[in-house]
Design a protein around this motif. Sequence first.
Motif, PDB file in Angstrom:
ATOM      1  N   ILE A  45      14.273   8.238  -4.566  1.00  0.00           N
ATOM      2  CA  ILE A  45      13.274   9.244  -4.209  1.00  0.00           C
ATOM      3  C   ILE A  45      12.727   9.957  -5.450  1.00  0.00           C
ATOM      4  CG2 ILE A  45      12.916  11.407  -2.947  1.00  0.00           C
ATOM      5  CD1 ILE A  45      14.785  10.327  -0.799  1.00  0.00           C
ATOM      6  N   PRO A  46      13.542  10.297  -6.471  1.00  0.00           N
ATOM      7  CA  PRO A  46      12.949  10.870  -7.680  1.00  0.00           C
ATOM      8  C   PRO A  46      11.912   9.946  -8.321  1.00  0.00           C
ATOM      9  CG  PRO A  46      15.318  11.211  -7.684  1.00  0.00           C
ATOM     10  CD  PRO A  46      15.018  10.305  -6.540  1.00  0.00           C
ATOM     11  N   GLU A  47      12.192   8.650  -8.373  1.00  0.00           N
ATOM     12  CA  GLU A  47      11.234   7.701  -8.933  1.00  0.00           C
ATOM     13  C   GLU A  47       9.946   7.682  -8.123  1.00  0.00           C
ATOM     14  OE1 GLU A  47      14.799   4.693 -10.459  1.00  0.00           O
ATOM     15  OE2 GLU A  47      13.447   4.075  -8.841  1.00  0.00           O
ATOM     16  N   GLU A  48      10.076   7.670  -6.804  1.00  0.00           N
ATOM     17  CA  GLU A  48       8.878   7.612  -5.957  1.00  0.00           C
ATOM     18  C   GLU A  48       8.066   8.902  -6.048  1.00  0.00           C
ATOM     19  OE1 GLU A  48       9.776   4.309  -2.590  1.00  0.00           O
ATOM     20  OE2 GLU A  48      10.045   6.389  -1.976  1.00  0.00           O
ATOM     21  N   LEU A  49       8.752  10.045  -6.119  1.00  0.00           N
ATOM     22  CA  LEU A  49       8.037  11.309  -6.253  1.00  0.00           C
ATOM     23  C   LEU A  49       7.245  11.334  -7.555  1.00  0.00           C
ATOM     24  CD1 LEU A  49       7.588  14.176  -5.055  1.00  0.00           C
ATOM     25  CD2 LEU A  49       9.522  14.936  -6.441  1.00  0.00           C
ATOM     26  N   LEU A  50       7.826  10.856  -8.626  1.00  0.00           N
ATOM     27  CA  LEU A  50       7.140  10.842  -9.916  1.00  0.00           C
ATOM     28  C   LEU A  50       5.953   9.878  -9.896  1.00  0.00           C
ATOM     29  CD1 LEU A  50       6.977  11.873 -12.751  1.00  0.00           C
ATOM     30  CD2 LEU A  50       8.752  10.262 -13.436  1.00  0.00           C
ATOM     31  N   LEU A  51       6.110   8.718  -9.279  1.00  0.00           N
ATOM     32  CA  LEU A  51       4.996   7.775  -9.182  1.00  0.00           C
ATOM     33  C   LEU A  51       3.861   8.351  -8.337  1.00  0.00           C
ATOM     34  CD1 LEU A  51       6.939   4.410  -8.779  1.00  0.00           C
ATOM     35  CD2 LEU A  51       5.503   5.084 -10.718  1.00  0.00           C
ATOM     36  N   LEU A  52       4.208   9.133  -7.312  1.00  0.00           N
ATOM     37  CA  LEU A  52       3.171   9.791  -6.501  1.00  0.00           C
ATOM     38  C   LEU A  52       2.387  10.795  -7.340  1.00  0.00           C
ATOM     39  CD1 LEU A  52       4.581  10.777  -2.977  1.00  0.00           C
ATOM     40  CD2 LEU A  52       2.664   9.253  -3.471  1.00  0.00           C
ATOM     41  N   ALA A  53       3.096  11.477  -8.225  1.00  0.00           N
ATOM     42  CA  ALA A  53       2.469  12.529  -9.024  1.00  0.00           C
ATOM     43  C   ALA A  53       1.669  11.974 -10.194  1.00  0.00           C
ATOM     44  CB  ALA A  53       3.537  13.490  -9.543  1.00  0.00           C
ATOM     45  N   THR A 108       0.820  13.678 -15.185  1.00  0.00           N
ATOM     46  CA  THR A 108       1.444  14.000 -13.910  1.00  0.00           C
ATOM     47  C   THR A 108       0.871  15.289 -13.352  1.00  0.00           C
ATOM     48  OG1 THR A 108       3.264  15.082 -15.089  1.00  0.00           O
ATOM     49  CG2 THR A 108       3.620  12.821 -14.373  1.00  0.00           C
ATOM     50  N   ALA A 109       0.600  15.281 -12.055  1.00  0.00           N
ATOM     51  CA  ALA A 109       0.125  16.491 -11.385  1.00  0.00           C
ATOM     52  C   ALA A 109       1.276  17.469 -11.209  1.00  0.00           C
ATOM     53  CB  ALA A 109      -0.472  16.129 -10.017  1.00  0.00           C
ATOM     54  N   SER A 132       6.244  22.465 -11.488  1.00  0.00           N
ATOM     55  CA  SER A 132       7.020  22.399 -10.253  1.00  0.00           C
ATOM     56  C   SER A 132       7.630  21.022 -10.037  1.00  0.00           C
ATOM     57  CB  SER A 132       6.148  22.785  -9.051  1.00  0.00           C
ATOM     58  OG  SER A 132       5.010  21.944  -8.959  1.00  0.00           O
ATOM     59  N   LEU A 133       7.079  20.015 -10.702  1.00  0.00           N
ATOM     60  CA  LEU A 133       7.602  18.656 -10.517  1.00  0.00           C
ATOM     61  C   LEU A 133       9.035  18.535 -11.005  1.00  0.00           C
ATOM     62  CD1 LEU A 133       6.879  15.841  -9.488  1.00  0.00           C
ATOM     63  CD2 LEU A 133       6.003  15.299 -11.775  1.00  0.00           C
ATOM     64  N   PRO A 189      -0.342  14.495 -31.328  1.00  0.00           N
ATOM     65  CA  PRO A 189       0.013  13.251 -30.640  1.00  0.00           C
ATOM     66  C   PRO A 189       0.361  13.504 -29.170  1.00  0.00           C
ATOM     67  CG  PRO A 189       1.824  13.982 -32.026  1.00  0.00           C
ATOM     68  CD  PRO A 189       0.673  14.907 -32.314  1.00  0.00           C
ATOM     69  N   THR A 190      -0.083  12.630 -28.316  1.00  0.00           N
ATOM     70  CA  THR A 190       0.213  12.726 -26.884  1.00  0.00           C
ATOM     71  C   THR A 190       0.666  11.362 -26.370  1.00  0.00           C
ATOM     72  OG1 THR A 190      -2.058  12.187 -26.231  1.00  0.00           O
ATOM     73  CG2 THR A 190      -1.538  14.527 -26.550  1.00  0.00           C
ATOM     74  N   THR A 191       1.350  11.392 -25.238  1.00  0.00           N
ATOM     75  CA  THR A 191       1.753  10.155 -24.577  1.00  0.00           C
ATOM     76  C   THR A 191       1.357  10.227 -23.114  1.00  0.00           C
ATOM     77  OG1 THR A 191       3.665   9.927 -26.059  1.00  0.00           O
ATOM     78  CG2 THR A 191       3.669   8.599 -24.053  1.00  0.00           C
ATOM     79  N   ARG A 192       0.630   9.235 -22.665  1.00  0.00           N
ATOM     80  CA  ARG A 192       0.245   9.135 -21.259  1.00  0.00           C
ATOM     81  C   ARG A 192       0.921   7.906 -20.667  1.00  0.00           C
ATOM     82  NH1 ARG A 192      -4.072  12.597 -20.407  1.00  0.00           N
ATOM     83  NH2 ARG A 192      -5.038  13.365 -22.327  1.00  0.00           N
ATOM     84  N   TYR A 193       1.063   7.921 -19.356  1.00  0.00           N
ATOM     85  CA  TYR A 193       1.782   6.830 -18.698  1.00  0.00           C
ATOM     86  C   TYR A 193       0.908   6.197 -17.614  1.00  0.00           C
ATOM     87  CZ  TYR A 193       5.899   8.626 -21.072  1.00  0.00           C
ATOM     88  OH  TYR A 193       6.796   9.024 -22.027  1.00  0.00           O
TER      89      TYR A 193
END
Length: 244
Positions: free
Chosen positions: A8-16, A24-25, A29-30, A121-125
């Motif tokens: 569920i943590p993985e799925e919540l992060l993928l949703l965000a 990430t949105a 709070s995430l 520097p930034t990192t996006r996923y």
Amino acid sequence: MGKSRRTIPEELLLLALDPTTGTTAQPQSLDLGLAGAQLVELALAGRIAPDGDRIAVVMPRPTGDPTLDSALELLRRRGSPVRAVHWIGGPRLGLRQIYLAHLERCGMVHAVAGQMCGVLPTTRYQATDTAISREIRGRLDSAIRTGVPPDPRTAALAALAHAVGLGKHLYPGNEGRSSRSRLRDLIRHDPMGGLVAHAVMDVQNGVAAQPRRDRAPAQPARATAAAVPLQPRRTGAMARAAAH
């Protein structure tokens, strides 16, 4: 716990994770939501169980997931059930980054280096398989659209998505208002998910600290009154005698 099923943590992060920007949105709070999602996943694995508004370890055996097992060990060391709101509000900063790195190792996302303002520097996923994100989102959409009670995992995911404020990210604008309302209503379909989701919202609203602030002033006020006895008021002859 094997890796044939996403947690569920993985799925919540993928949703965000925003597929356009790679950010990430609701990042603040995430982190709280991910801590709560760990509790739900541990409960589904039979390692912990709710005890009123507290969380109790019922089976300390590791799950095989290093990140979950770290949380389970911290809970075990407490020795007694801990309030969900205190656990979620605890100092576990960086949980989002830990799970992003985990998803990258698993090949579900890839990191894209960049710069902010041409300097920082930034990192996006970016998701490597958008079908996974579509499947997760499809489960929520189906539960919202059909009104059929979802399975516990989907119900808990929906509750956490609402708690961290992903409703406006997933169902934006006026046209998404009814979907956001139904997403909120899914919170009642899983007791553990509901407990954790309410704890996440309580932490954001500062409810966890309120009882301590309410109790503090009462004791000093009583002690001061007892330590300094009131003196009788002198009037008439008593006042004149005291003056001489």
